[in-house]
Design a protein around this motif. Structure first.
Motif, mmCIF file in Angstrom:
data_model
loop_
_atom_site.group_PDB
_atom_site.id
_atom_site.type_symbol
_atom_site.label_atom_id
_atom_site.label_comp_id
_atom_site.label_asym_id
_atom_site.label_seq_id
_atom_site.Cartn_x
_atom_site.Cartn_y
_atom_site.Cartn_z
ATOM 1 N N THR A 382 -0.250 27.997 18.351
ATOM 2 C CA THR A 382 -1.104 26.834 18.574
ATOM 3 C C THR A 382 -2.410 26.946 17.805
ATOM 4 O O THR A 382 -3.342 26.184 18.051
ATOM 5 N N ALA A 383 -2.488 27.880 16.884
ATOM 6 C CA ALA A 383 -3.656 28.032 16.012
ATOM 7 C C ALA A 383 -3.168 28.353 14.612
ATOM 8 O O ALA A 383 -2.056 28.871 14.428
ATOM 9 N N ALA A 384 -3.986 28.033 13.622
ATOM 10 C CA ALA A 384 -3.604 28.317 12.238
ATOM 11 C C ALA A 384 -3.369 29.815 12.062
ATOM 12 O O ALA A 384 -4.119 30.641 12.586
ATOM 13 N N ASP A 385 -2.317 30.147 11.339
ATOM 14 C CA ASP A 385 -1.929 31.543 11.138
ATOM 15 C C ASP A 385 -1.755 31.782 9.646
ATOM 16 O O ASP A 385 -0.775 31.333 9.050
ATOM 17 N N ASP A 386 -2.726 32.481 9.032
ATOM 18 C CA ASP A 386 -2.681 32.657 7.576
ATOM 19 C C ASP A 386 -1.816 33.828 7.143
ATOM 20 O O ASP A 386 -1.754 34.155 5.963
ATOM 21 N N ARG A 387 -1.146 34.478 8.067
ATOM 22 C CA ARG A 387 -0.195 35.538 7.712
ATOM 23 C C ARG A 387 1.238 35.039 7.811
ATOM 24 O O ARG A 387 2.059 35.295 6.934
ATOM 25 N N ASN A 388 1.539 34.282 8.881
ATOM 26 C CA ASN A 388 2.855 33.664 9.007
ATOM 27 C C ASN A 388 2.954 32.376 8.206
ATOM 28 O O ASN A 388 4.055 31.869 7.989
ATOM 29 N N GLY A 389 1.809 31.827 7.763
ATOM 30 C CA GLY A 389 1.824 30.608 6.972
ATOM 31 C C GLY A 389 2.048 29.373 7.804
ATOM 32 O O GLY A 389 2.945 28.572 7.522
ATOM 33 N N ILE A 390 1.227 29.172 8.842
ATOM 34 C CA ILE A 390 1.371 28.041 9.756
ATOM 35 C C ILE A 390 0.027 27.335 9.869
ATOM 36 O O ILE A 390 -1.022 27.974 9.995
ATOM 37 N N GLY A 391 0.058 26.002 9.858
ATOM 38 C CA GLY A 391 -1.164 25.237 10.038
ATOM 39 C C GLY A 391 -1.502 24.390 8.834
ATOM 40 O O GLY A 391 -0.743 24.314 7.857
ATOM 41 N N PRO A 392 -2.672 23.720 8.835
ATOM 42 C CA PRO A 392 -3.086 22.909 7.689
ATOM 43 C C PRO A 392 -3.387 23.803 6.481
ATOM 44 O O PRO A 392 -3.792 24.956 6.613
ATOM 45 N N ALA A 393 -3.166 23.248 5.286
ATOM 46 C CA ALA A 393 -3.469 23.981 4.058
ATOM 47 C C ALA A 393 -4.970 24.146 3.908
ATOM 48 O O ALA A 393 -5.763 23.306 4.359
ATOM 49 N N ALA A 394 -5.367 25.251 3.284
ATOM 50 C CA ALA A 394 -6.789 25.504 3.055
ATOM 51 C C ALA A 394 -7.387 24.391 2.202
ATOM 52 O O ALA A 394 -6.892 24.086 1.121
ATOM 53 N N GLY A 401 -0.071 19.447 8.867
ATOM 54 C CA GLY A 401 0.398 20.811 8.746
ATOM 55 C C GLY A 401 1.266 20.995 7.514
ATOM 56 O O GLY A 401 1.511 20.062 6.758
ATOM 57 N N VAL A 402 1.727 22.201 7.294
ATOM 58 C CA VAL A 402 2.574 22.485 6.133
ATOM 59 C C VAL A 402 4.013 22.700 6.588
ATOM 60 O O VAL A 402 4.275 23.139 7.704
ATOM 61 N N ASP A 403 4.932 22.353 5.710
ATOM 62 C CA ASP A 403 6.337 22.701 5.906
ATOM 63 C C ASP A 403 6.547 24.117 5.381
ATOM 64 O O ASP A 403 5.911 24.530 4.411
ATOM 65 N N ARG A 404 7.459 24.826 6.029
ATOM 66 C CA ARG A 404 7.703 26.227 5.655
ATOM 67 C C ARG A 404 9.145 26.449 5.276
ATOM 68 O O ARG A 404 10.059 25.845 5.862
ATOM 69 N N SER A 405 9.369 27.314 4.313
ATOM 70 C CA SER A 405 10.726 27.690 3.927
ATOM 71 C C SER A 405 10.753 29.166 3.563
ATOM 72 O O SER A 405 9.706 29.780 3.304
ATOM 73 N N ALA A 406 11.941 29.738 3.540
ATOM 74 C CA ALA A 406 12.109 31.145 3.168
ATOM 75 C C ALA A 406 13.503 31.355 2.604
ATOM 76 O O ALA A 406 14.490 30.838 3.148
ATOM 77 N N LEU A 407 13.578 32.102 1.516
ATOM 78 C CA LEU A 407 14.847 32.510 0.921
ATOM 79 C C LEU A 407 14.916 34.029 0.983
ATOM 80 O O LEU A 407 14.011 34.722 0.512
ATOM 81 N N VAL A 434 -1.406 28.335 2.481
ATOM 82 C CA VAL A 434 -1.695 28.838 3.832
ATOM 83 C C VAL A 434 -1.585 30.356 3.945
ATOM 84 O O VAL A 434 -1.944 30.925 4.975
ATOM 85 N N PHE A 435 -1.084 31.016 2.910
ATOM 86 C CA PHE A 435 -0.970 32.477 2.947
ATOM 87 C C PHE A 435 -2.258 33.090 2.389
ATOM 88 O O PHE A 435 -2.591 32.899 1.222
ATOM 89 N N ARG A 436 -2.958 33.817 3.218
ATOM 90 C CA ARG A 436 -4.230 34.401 2.794
ATOM 91 C C ARG A 436 -3.984 35.690 2.026
ATOM 92 O O ARG A 436 -3.243 36.567 2.481
ATOM 93 N N ASP A 437 -4.596 35.801 0.857
ATOM 94 C CA ASP A 437 -4.528 37.023 0.061
ATOM 95 C C ASP A 437 -5.673 37.926 0.515
ATOM 96 O O ASP A 437 -6.853 37.588 0.356
ATOM 97 N N THR A 438 -5.327 39.074 1.086
ATOM 98 C CA THR A 438 -6.361 39.945 1.659
ATOM 99 C C THR A 438 -7.235 40.602 0.601
ATOM 100 O O THR A 438 -8.296 41.132 0.929
#
Length: 458
Positions: A382-394, A401-407, A434-438
């Protein structure tokens, strides 16, 4: 009768030795006469043995010696069974597994082994989830058909994941037959049964799990219900708590969870599962219609998924479709009222695997989740998650929100009956950054992962 052979053998040996000796020393008639008398004597002894009655056999067809040995074995076996029953080992099965894992995460700039890491030290993420576990499972079945099960998984059990605790309990359940063995009462702490993919690495072909497993399904239930087996159908349903071992003050409404499976034939089947009721809501600062904070700890959840499989020879194909909604669990609140809105999602996952050799299998999996409404929001997310890639784009629209996919591509190598080596490459993608680069703090649309593990079970 069996004594005739040694006597006959002795006579033949003497017959062979004596002539040779006589010839070598210049045999005479007296020595030949003695040999003939010896042969006649042996023939007489054989006749006497033939005339003696054989020892009577036991009623079972065994000789007295064999019967004595059998009775001795029977007494020892009964003593062992009595000892086993007195110690409670009858119907007890102990099994377990471990899966030490090595993972590289591109955006986290992390590479190394993970094993028994605590879930509350960083939360649940797709690159940790239930990966790197050590599990021991105790199953006991009584003479009446009742089953008792306790599965322990330090740091990585479903109770630790669901409640962020240090509990080692993964499953603690009972199953009691009512009218017959196919009609059972079930109760306790049970892992979720939704989807085509299993939690344990001994049954999961890849190392990571699919997106639907990680972000749209419950971890476990605490409650009671029924399990029915009818021909090709298996039906399970319960009433209880979702992701909670007990309810908090002010929480009264449980969930109804169910699972139905149908085996269409030897090679294929389908199933569906659902959850409906109130469950924990992790949203902070929930507001009522007037914009005032409310002390709501749970909210309405409606989940439904359908899955299917086809497994024949070297080929495996599996698929899943899921839809879900949780009230007042969106990531972004209403821009006018500040009230949390509903979170909605729809997802697909498909897996195919083929055994190039009996010991070598190739696997491919594709996942996609549509999650744009109200800034996004998934089950327990229920909160933006920049590791799992969930929430509005930066830097984008906070209400979208963003759509997510994985191969995911992987290999499985069956070293022996108890050992499997796995290797995996996975690329995750989102419709926005949405994926934060540390390393630099920036946000990207993609993230890559490499993993390898060894699963040893008994």
């Amino acid at each position: 009768m069996k004594r005739h052979l040694p006597l006959a053998t002795l006579s033949l040996a003497l017959a062979a030795i004596y002539p040779a000796t006589v010839c070598a020393a210049g045999a005479n008639d007296a020595l030949l006469k003695e040999l003939q008398e010896l042969k006649a004597r042996m023939a007489e002894l054989e006749k006497r043995l033939d005339s003696q009655p054989a020892a009577p056999a036991a009623p079972s067809g065994m000789t007295p010696e064999q019967l004595q040995d059998f009775n001795r074995i029977a007494v020892k076996t009964e003593a062992m069974e009595d000892s086993r029953d007195a110690l409670g080992f009858k119907g007890l099965k102990i099994s377990g597994y471990m899966d030490p894992t090595w993972i590289y995460n591109q955006r986290q700039h992390r590479a190394g082994f993970q094993f028994l890491n605590a879930v509350d030290n960083g939360g649940y993420f797709y690159d940790t989830s239930y990966i790197g576990t050590a599990v021991i499972d105790f199953t006991k079945e009584t003479d009446s058909g009742a089953r008792w099960r306790l599965t322990l998984s330090p740091q990585r059990g479903t109770q630790a994941v669901a409640e962020g605790s240090n509990s080692p309990v993964h499953e603690a359940s009972v199953s009691v037959p009512l009218t017959d063995l196919q009609t059972r009462f079930i109760a306790g702490h049970l892992p979720d049964w939704s989807g085509y993919e299993y939690l344990q690495p001994t049954l999961n072909k890849l190392i990571t799990h699919n997106l639907l497993f990680d972000t749209t399904l419950p971890a476990a239930y605490t409650g009671a219900g029924m399990e029915l087996t009818r021909d090709k159908w298996i039906i399970k349903a319960l009433v209880g708590n979702m992701n909670a071992s007990k309810r908090q003050s002010g929480e009264k409404t449980p969930v109804v969870a169910y699972r139905v499976d149908y085996a269409k034939g030897e090679f294929q089947g389908f199933g569906f599962a659902g959850v409906h009721g109130k469950a924990p809501n992790a949203s902070q600062n929930l507001l009522d219609g007037d914009g005032n904070p409310i002390a709501q700890r749970d909210s309405r959840v409606d989940l439904f998924e359908i899955d299917s499989y086809f497994i024949r020879g070297d080929l495996t194909a599996q698929a899943q479709f899921s839809v879900g909604r949780q009230r007042k669990a969106s990531i972004s609140p209403d821009p006018l009222t500040g009230e949390r809105r509903d979170a909605h999602w729809t997802g697909l996952s498909a897996l195919m695997a083929y055994k190039f050799e009996p010991w070598l299998e190739g696997i491919a999996r594709l996942d996609h989740i549509w999650n744009r409404k109200n800034g996004g929001g998934l089950l327990t997310y229920t909160a933006a998650d920049d590791r799992n890639g969930i929430g509005p784009a930066a830097g984008g629209d906070p209400n979208r929100g963003v759509d997510r996919s994985a191969l995911t591509l992987g290999l499985g190598y069956n070293f022996n009956l108890n050992t499997v080596f796995k290797a995996e490459y996975r690329i995750d993608r989102a419709s926005g950054a949405v994926f934060r680069d540390t390393r630099d703090g920036g946000f990207k649309k993609t993230n890559q992962l490499l993993a390898t593990s060894v699963v040893v079970s008994f």
